[in-house]
Design an enzyme around this catalytic site. Structure first.
Site, PDB file in Angstrom:
ATOM      1  N   VAL A 257      -2.364  28.240 -96.417  1.00 17.32           N
ATOM      2  CA  VAL A 257      -1.334  28.994 -97.138  1.00 17.32           C
ATOM      3  C   VAL A 257      -0.633  28.083 -98.150  1.00 17.32           C
ATOM      4  O   VAL A 257      -0.104  27.029 -97.791  1.00 17.32           O
ATOM      5  CB  VAL A 257      -0.297  29.598 -96.175  1.00 17.32           C
ATOM      6  CG1 VAL A 257       0.659  30.516 -96.953  1.00 17.32           C
ATOM      7  CG2 VAL A 257      -0.984  30.376 -95.061  1.00 17.32           C
ATOM      8  N   SER A 258      -0.643  28.504 -99.402  1.00 13.69           N
ATOM      9  CA  SER A 258      -0.035  27.730-100.486  1.00 13.69           C
ATOM     10  C   SER A 258       1.219  28.431-101.001  1.00 13.69           C
ATOM     11  O   SER A 258       1.238  29.659-101.122  1.00 13.69           O
ATOM     12  CB  SER A 258      -1.035  27.581-101.643  1.00 13.69           C
ATOM     13  OG  SER A 258      -0.397  27.070-102.797  1.00 13.69           O
ATOM     14  N   PRO A 259       2.263  27.663-101.362  1.00 11.20           N
ATOM     15  CA  PRO A 259       3.444  28.263-101.986  1.00 11.20           C
ATOM     16  C   PRO A 259       3.260  28.515-103.483  1.00 11.20           C
ATOM     17  O   PRO A 259       4.140  29.084-104.128  1.00 11.20           O
ATOM     18  CB  PRO A 259       4.523  27.206-101.754  1.00 11.20           C
ATOM     19  CG  PRO A 259       3.773  25.918-101.833  1.00 11.20           C
ATOM     20  CD  PRO A 259       2.426  26.202-101.205  1.00 11.20           C
TER      21      PRO A 259
ATOM     22  N   ASP B  34      -3.368  22.636-104.198  1.00  9.51           N
ATOM     23  CA  ASP B  34      -2.005  22.095-104.145  1.00  9.51           C
ATOM     24  C   ASP B  34      -1.966  20.609-104.484  1.00  9.51           C
ATOM     25  O   ASP B  34      -0.902  20.073-104.786  1.00  9.51           O
ATOM     26  CB  ASP B  34      -1.409  22.289-102.744  1.00  9.51           C
ATOM     27  CG  ASP B  34      -1.157  23.750-102.418  1.00  9.51           C
ATOM     28  OD1 ASP B  34      -1.066  24.560-103.345  1.00  9.51           O
ATOM     29  OD2 ASP B  34      -1.054  24.078-101.217  1.00  9.51           O
TER      30      ASP B  34
END
Length: 580
Positions: free
Chosen positions: A154-156, A263
């Site tokens: 999960v990436s922001p 990321d």
């Protein structure tokens, strides 16, 4: 304690969507998205005063809003959320400091112009603590913690990943641009400003936490319990479907690990999803440690780039013994995992443990039992992908240390603890103790030494004072700055203190308004161009909430003389400036 859950939809995206698609279609169909959006909040209330004293949230998104090129100390989006949450609580529940605002711009400018920089002055070791805006000895002790969950994929950076050379979306399967992984970068919501992205993702988590906090009315009651065990994860016998058995492996990393993620791209020449290693990197690998035949076979389909579980000089390169833990507070069950589970891995673990508790709990657990994953706890052992995701060998699969059956081993061992808890069996074997490596750690960064200011200058004197705009005052959003002569800040980290303060004039007193805990105040240290003298830069992005008034910068630091080991402390202040 009180408990509440809710969905946060815009703070994370799956950074390995092609690997997620390797999971069975019927399993994927049970979920609306390829990331978990649920935030769980636990609210703590003092039983005597009935006042709130803290809150923990669990939500899955990486703390990678700040890129790998960032050199500032930062708690990333999780730290930002915690700061915003604690400040919100303090402002709404205590008598926080309020500042008198003056609106006559001419008066502000005249006052500011008369107040000049003082030059560096000696001070005490703890002097900076008295200038902290949030003091521990009288302010709110409320703690807002933003914890991790099954964050592995999960990436922001929620706008997606794009090629920095063409602006086009990256290759779907490999997250590269014409074979170059270093050109594929995830974009946060504040793109191209990564600090703004960090703030936005932090604010989104903070705002959801406030919503859950103010809505948390369900009190947790019932048993408090836990189970904890150490496991040697390099050789666990795992029972699979159809009574087949397999084993975990000594730790190893594949070439997809070296490729990095959107990321933070890794080394040139690697791509996520690589299943072959070129001859050059094989020679480098074999020079460090050639993997055993057993390791190569055990880790398949991962090609072994670094056999870290077989590398022991100067000490083990990867953990072999890791802890797992279950904590229970009434119907809330927390699974403390020593790594980063991907979205689907976390779902499988939660569901399996919940079913084990219900099956063995004699009615004590039911469908209302809420299981949450507490990620990256107690130690760190890289990633845990599903066996299906492991096949594609993107970053998360390549970083799943103990082979293709790593997740199955975790589910099996957590279920053993869950069954023990459900049946009330208190005695659980402790397991093998992990090695204590604290006495053999290598330190490659030398201590600072011998800093001194230029001739005729004291530490804390101004190199560049505040440059006043032509209008005579700064506006909201402007960035006043000042530069002080200053030694390396590593002489003393000023724990519980601050390197940087923005003070506001109130009557005849200067009151700390912002310090280096604030998102708007930046402290940067570097060496003066063309010399070996150190400089500290303070920059304040005037927030919309700042009161009109007269302000100045204050800097704290410490140094040691070239001869002797006595640490000396100093402070210095800039000339004043007006904000209107």
């Amino acid at each position: 304690m009180f408990f509440f859950v809710g969905d946060l939809d815009n703070a994370g995206v799956n950074r390995s969507p092609s690997a997620y698609l390797f999971n069975p279609p019927d399993e994927r169909a049970r979920y609306p998205r390829d990331v978990d959006t649920l935030m769980t909040l636990l609210k703590f209330v003092d039983p005597t005063s009935q006042k709130s004293i803290g809150a923990f949230t669990w939500f899955a998104t990486h703390g990678t809003s700040m890129s790998k090129d960032n050199t500032l100390v930062s708690g990333d989006n999780k730290g930002a959320a915690a700061r915003f949450f604690e400040d919100w609580f303090t402002s709404t529940s205590t008598n926080s400091t309020t500042f008198n605002t003056q609106d006559d711009v001419g008066v502000l400018i005249n006052k500011a112009s008369a107040i000049k920089a003082t030059g560096g002055q000696p001070c005490g070791q703890t002097s900076s603590q008295g200038f902290k805006v949030r003091k521990n000895d009288g302010g709110s002790r409320f703690v807002g913690a933003f914890c991790q969950s099954n964050v592995g994929d999960v990436s922001p950076n929620v706008l997606g990943a794009f090629c920095i050379d063409t602006g086009l979306p990256c290759d779907f399967n490999h997250s590269s641009c014409n074979g170059n992984d270093q050109l594929c970068i995830g974009r946060g919501p504040g793109y191209p400003d990564e600090i703004k992205s960090t703030k936005i993702i932090g604010e989104r988590q903070f705002q959801k936490a406030v919503e859950l906090f103010t809505s948390a009315k369900e009190q947790l009651t019932g048993k408090i319990d836990y189970r904890h065990v150490y496991l040697n994860f390099t050789n666990i016998k795992v029972t699979l479907a159809g009574n087949k058995t397999a084993k975990t492996c000594p730790a190893a990393l594949g070439p997809g690990f070296a490729a990095g993620t959107t990321d933070g791209p890794g080394a040139f020449g690697f791509q996520q999803g690589d299943t072959k290693i070129n001859e050059f990197w094989k020679r480098v690998r074999d020079f460090l440690k050639k993997p055993s035949d057993y390791q190569v076979d055990c880790q398949k389909p991962k090609p072994v780039l670094l056999s870290t579980g077989e590398m022991f000089f100067p000490y083990a390169w990867a953990p072999a013994i890791v802890p797992i833990q279950i904590l229970r507070i009434g119907k809330l069950v927390m699974l403390s995992v020593p790594g980063e589970f991907t979205t689907m891995s976390g779902r499988r673990l939660r569901e399996s443990v919940k079913q084990t508790l219900i099956t063995n709990g004699n009615g004590e657990f039911d469908n209302d039992t809420h299981v949450v994953i507490a990620g990256l706890t107690n130690t760190y052992s890289q990633y845990i992908a599903t066996p299906e995701e492991y096949k594609q060998q993107r970053y998360e699969g390549a970083s799943t240390l103990y082979g293709p059956h790593t997740l199955s081993a975790y589910i099996q061992e957590f279920n053993t603890l869950a069954e023990s808890m459900a049946k009330g069996r208190k005695i659980v074997p402790k397991g093998p103790s992990p090695p204590d490596l604290s006495s053999v750690q290598l330190k490659l960064l030398p201590d600072p030494s011998g800093d001194s200011p230029p001739p005729g200058v004291k530490f804390g004197d101004m190199k560049h004072d505040v440059s006043i705009p032509k209008s005579g005052s700064f506006q909201k959003g402007d960035k006043p700055s000042a530069v002080f002569w200053s030694p390396n800040p590593r002489y003393d980290l000023l724990t519980e203190g601050t390197y940087a303060v923005v003070e506001m004039l109130q009557g005849k007193k200067w009151i700390p308004a912002y310090d280096d805990d604030d998102f708007s105040l930046f402290f940067k240290w570097n060496v003066d161009n063309g010399s070996s003298y150190g400089l500290a830069s303070l920059e304040w992005e005037v927030p919309d909430s700042a009161s009109n008034g007269v302000y100045r910068f204050r800097h704290f630091g410490s140094s040691k003389k070239p001869i002797g080991s006595t640490t000396e402390y100093f402070t210095g202040v800039s000339s004043a400036f007006a904000v209107s």
